[in-house]
Design a protein around this motif. Structure first.
Motif, mmCIF file in Angstrom:
data_model
loop_
_atom_site.group_PDB
_atom_site.id
_atom_site.type_symbol
_atom_site.label_atom_id
_atom_site.label_comp_id
_atom_site.label_asym_id
_atom_site.label_seq_id
_atom_site.Cartn_x
_atom_site.Cartn_y
_atom_site.Cartn_z
ATOM 1 N N ASP A 191 -3.586 54.611 -4.057
ATOM 2 C CA ASP A 191 -3.938 53.408 -2.729
ATOM 3 C C ASP A 191 -2.111 53.405 -3.323
ATOM 4 O OD1 ASP A 191 -4.200 52.143 -5.511
ATOM 5 O OD2 ASP A 191 -6.027 51.915 -4.930
ATOM 6 N N ARG A 236 0.113 53.686 2.302
ATOM 7 C CA ARG A 236 -0.163 53.800 3.221
ATOM 8 C C ARG A 236 2.353 53.084 4.075
ATOM 9 N NH1 ARG A 236 -4.361 54.535 6.412
ATOM 10 N NH2 ARG A 236 -5.666 54.119 4.920
ATOM 11 N N ALA A 274 4.682 55.616 6.570
ATOM 12 C CA ALA A 274 4.579 55.206 7.331
ATOM 13 C C ALA A 274 6.799 55.238 7.537
ATOM 14 C CB ALA A 274 4.822 53.605 7.547
ATOM 15 N N ARG A 312 -1.475 62.822 8.650
ATOM 16 C CA ARG A 312 -0.405 61.761 9.483
ATOM 17 C C ARG A 312 0.894 62.268 10.069
ATOM 18 N NH1 ARG A 312 2.266 57.668 11.473
ATOM 19 N NH2 ARG A 312 4.166 57.047 10.110
ATOM 20 N N GLN A 346 -2.494 52.052 13.012
ATOM 21 C CA GLN A 346 -1.768 51.543 11.842
ATOM 22 C C GLN A 346 -1.856 53.393 10.761
ATOM 23 O OE1 GLN A 346 -6.504 51.864 11.168
ATOM 24 N NE2 GLN A 346 -5.899 53.231 9.415
ATOM 25 N N VAL A 347 -0.893 53.929 10.124
ATOM 26 C CA VAL A 347 -0.589 54.788 8.723
ATOM 27 C C VAL A 347 -1.796 55.462 9.068
ATOM 28 C CG1 VAL A 347 0.324 55.947 7.317
ATOM 29 C CG2 VAL A 347 1.384 54.043 8.904
ATOM 30 N N CYS A 348 -2.319 56.936 10.197
ATOM 31 C CA CYS A 348 -3.439 57.547 9.565
ATOM 32 C C CYS A 348 -3.133 58.601 8.473
ATOM 33 C CB CYS A 348 -4.000 57.571 10.465
ATOM 34 S SG CYS A 348 -4.271 56.714 12.027
ATOM 35 N N LEU A 349 -3.892 58.378 7.715
ATOM 36 C CA LEU A 349 -4.293 59.394 5.916
ATOM 37 C C LEU A 349 -4.855 60.478 5.872
ATOM 38 C CD1 LEU A 349 -3.448 57.249 3.417
ATOM 39 C CD2 LEU A 349 -1.629 58.174 4.859
ATOM 40 N N GLU A 407 -9.616 58.946 10.057
ATOM 41 C CA GLU A 407 -9.034 58.200 10.288
ATOM 42 C C GLU A 407 -8.448 58.385 11.418
ATOM 43 O OE1 GLU A 407 -7.547 55.557 6.242
ATOM 44 O OE2 GLU A 407 -6.143 56.190 7.614
#
Ligand SMILES: Nc1ncnc2c1ncn2[C@@H]1O[C@H](COP(=O)(O)OP(=O)(O)OP(=O)(O)O)[C@@H](O)[C@H]1O
Ligand SMILES: [Mg+2]
Lengths: 269, 285
Positions: B214, B231, B235, B251, B267-270, B274
């Motif tokens: 995280d 994130r 980003a 991403r 949103q930022v997808c990891l 997602e």
């Protein structure tokens, strides 16, 4: 771990660095033999001058040599003490049973001390100024005559050079394993002797295991590339005898004459 | 447990010489319960950073706080031992630390050193060996007779058995096949969540960062040049470029889709999951 000086190489450009390893090895071994010719302060003085000049020529700082003696200092002092206590003759300062402290004892104690220290200094000079690989080439070349006696000289020197090659790896690995076991709560150098010995097991076993594995990998690697023992082989590095080297041998001869002149009792005792 | 680096500088001593600073004024704070990934190029000081968390590398300047315990120049042996009990450290290729006759003895080694009674240690060994996905029958085998992947698991079990509150791992997946690596990382992640650990993991793989961490610390020449949420990091495309950090597959795909369609996802997808969800919500598929 990083404190051992004897057996290390210090890169440099000095005249000693440029000499042929054969000359250095021969001179080193010869020096140790010729040490025993000295028997009075004049001859020891000459040896000291020689040793100090050689050390100076190596271009390595003096303190490095002192550190080379340090790990052996207890052994030296022990021998010197024995020599002092069990040699009799001359003026006696102390006499308790078999133990006497006499001026003969003290003098021969000092000589023994000098001998030890000079042997360490000179062998340190040889290893500090010679690349390990050149050292093994030199040893190989000097042992060549023993081939006649069916002694496997090439194999011995191959073993030697492989061992030398892996000393740094082994030290690194020792450090790593020690760190790993420390992280698991081992404390080194704590408690009584038995406990300290016990803490060595978790270090040595992994090291043995990895060394054996590496030896096997190495043997396989050599075999797949066609290594055969007992074959005649040419070498990639060629040793070259130069003027300096002849000069070095000449110096040793002069040193010998000097010692014979200076020692008491002349040529024969 | 909170981990704080306060202006930490450290180097190694080799004989009479000192190396240049391997840690240079490192200053950050990891909150309790976070999973932090440490990334950076080879030789940037990642392993040294982990060693500093375990008292194996002592700062020449500054201090490291682990919970309430401080490591600084004037550390004492006792505080080092307290720290090592709290911080479980999994080295790179940890299988090279295995030494005991049986797997059980090896796993019990850590706990016994920290004063856990033998019976209790054996009970823990039984428990952790299952946590790392091995059967209890392996406990009586010699660690040297195991496969590479099994050895790795046993070595990690040996650390988990110390029941640390902080787990630091140096490339725990290095040298394993992709499946073995995934299994190991997901068991670490599970353990992190179940035991509410604070975890720090060195990795070279941005997919690992995206999946498990995280927070991210980026190391460069001994300095922690960046400390951010995952994130946020992914980003900021410009920052990634200047730090020369790779971008995870999902991403990358997201950026490509956004470029092609002109739609910016919220949103930022990891991960691929997602991204799939996001795309469906945005009505692009
Ligand atoms: N035991 C040691 N003694 C001396 N120098 C060391 C030691 N360990 C590491 N170094 C030096 O410290 C620097 C940082 O090393 P470190 O192992 O922390 O890098 P790293 O980021 O973990 O690299 P890698 O990705 O290759 O594992 C390097 O320049 C290395 O040469
Ligand atoms: Mg590393």
């Amino acid at each position: 771990m990083n404190k051992l000086i004897l057996g290390r190489f210090f890169p440099g450009e000095s005249i000693l660095h440029q000499m042929d390893p054969r000359a250095k090895l021969l001179a080193g071994v010869y020096f140790i033999l010729v040490l025993f010719v000295a028997n009075n302060w004049q001859s020891y003085g000459l040896l000291w001058i020689f040793t100090l000049v050689v050390m100076y020529l190596s271009g390595v700082k003096f303190s490095v040599y002192i550190r080379g003696v340090r790990p052996l200092i207890w052994l030296i002092l022990f021998t010197v003490t024995l020599q002092i206590l069990f040699t009799s003759g001359g003026k006696i300062y102390l006499d308790v049973g078999p133990i006497t402290v006499s001026n003969f004892g003290i003098i021969s104690g000092i000589y023994i001390f000098c001998r030890f220290v000079m042997i360490i200094f000179i062998s340190t000079v040889v290893t500090l100024t010679t690349k390990p690989i050149d050292l093994t080439d030199g040893i190989n070349a000097l042992l060549k005559p023993l081939k006649r006696l069916k002694i496997p000289v090439d194999e011995i020197s191959l073993m030697l050079s492989i061992s030398l090659r892996f000393i740094p790896n082994l030290l690194d690995e020792t450090q790593k394993v020690m760190d790993a076991q420390r992280a698991r709560g081992t404390e080194f150098g704590e408690g009584n002797l038995l406990r300290q010995m016990k803490t060595l097991v978790p270090i040595f076993l992994p090291l043995f295991a990895s060394s054996l594995n590496r030896a096997e990998d190495m043997a396989n690697g050599m075999e797949t590339r066609g290594y055969q023992s007992g074959e005649k082989r040419s070498t990639f590095r060629q040793l070259a005898w130069k003027r300096k080297d002849t000069l070095c041998i000449g110096t040793m001869i002069i040193l010998t004459f000097g010692l014979i002149v200076l020692r008491t009792g002349g040529f024969i005792h | 447990m909170q981990i704080t680096f306060k202006d930490v500088t450290a180097d190694y001593q080799i004989g009479p010489l000192r190396t240049p600073r391997v840690l240079d004024s490192v200053d950050f704070n990891l909150e309790p319960g976070t999973f932090t990934a440490v990334i950076g190029h080879t030789g940037s000081g990642k392993s040294s950073l982990l060693k500093a968390m375990n008292g194996l590398l002592i700062p020449v300047k500054g201090e490291v706080h682990i919970g309430g315990t401080v490591i600084n120049r004037s550390k004492n042996k006792k505080s080092l031992k307290t720290i090592r009990k709290k911080v479980g450290m999994v080295f790179q290729f940890p299988e090279s630390q295995l030494f005991a006759e049986t797997v059980e003895q090896d796993i019990c080694f850590g706990p016994l050193n920290f004063g856990v009674p033998l019976e209790e240690a054996k009970r823990i060994a039984r428990q952790v060996i299952q946590q790392v996905g091995l059967g209890p029958d392996i406990l009586t085998k010699s660690p040297f007779a195991l496969s590479g992947g099994q050895k790795r698991r046993v070595a990690i079990a040996g650390i988990l058995a110390m029941q640390p509150e902080v787990l630091v791992l140096d490339e725990p997946g290095a040298g394993l096949d992709p499946r073995g690596k995934k299994e190991i990382l997901s068991l670490i992640s599970k353990w992190h969540n179940n035991e509410k650990l604070t975890t720090v993991m060195v990795t070279h793989d941005m997919e690992d960062v995206a999946h498990y961490a995280d927070n991210v610390v980026v190391m460069e020449k001994g300095q922690a040049v960046l400390h951010k949420g995952v994130r946020e990091l992914f980003a900021d495309i410009h920052a990634l470029k200047s730090l020369r950090v790779d971008i995870p597959q999902a991403r990358k795909l997201q950026l490509k889709i956004e470029q092609e369609t002109g739609v910016k996802l919220p949103q930022v997808c990891l991960t691929i999951d997602e991204l799939a969800n996001c795309l469906m919500k945005a009505g692009l598929v």
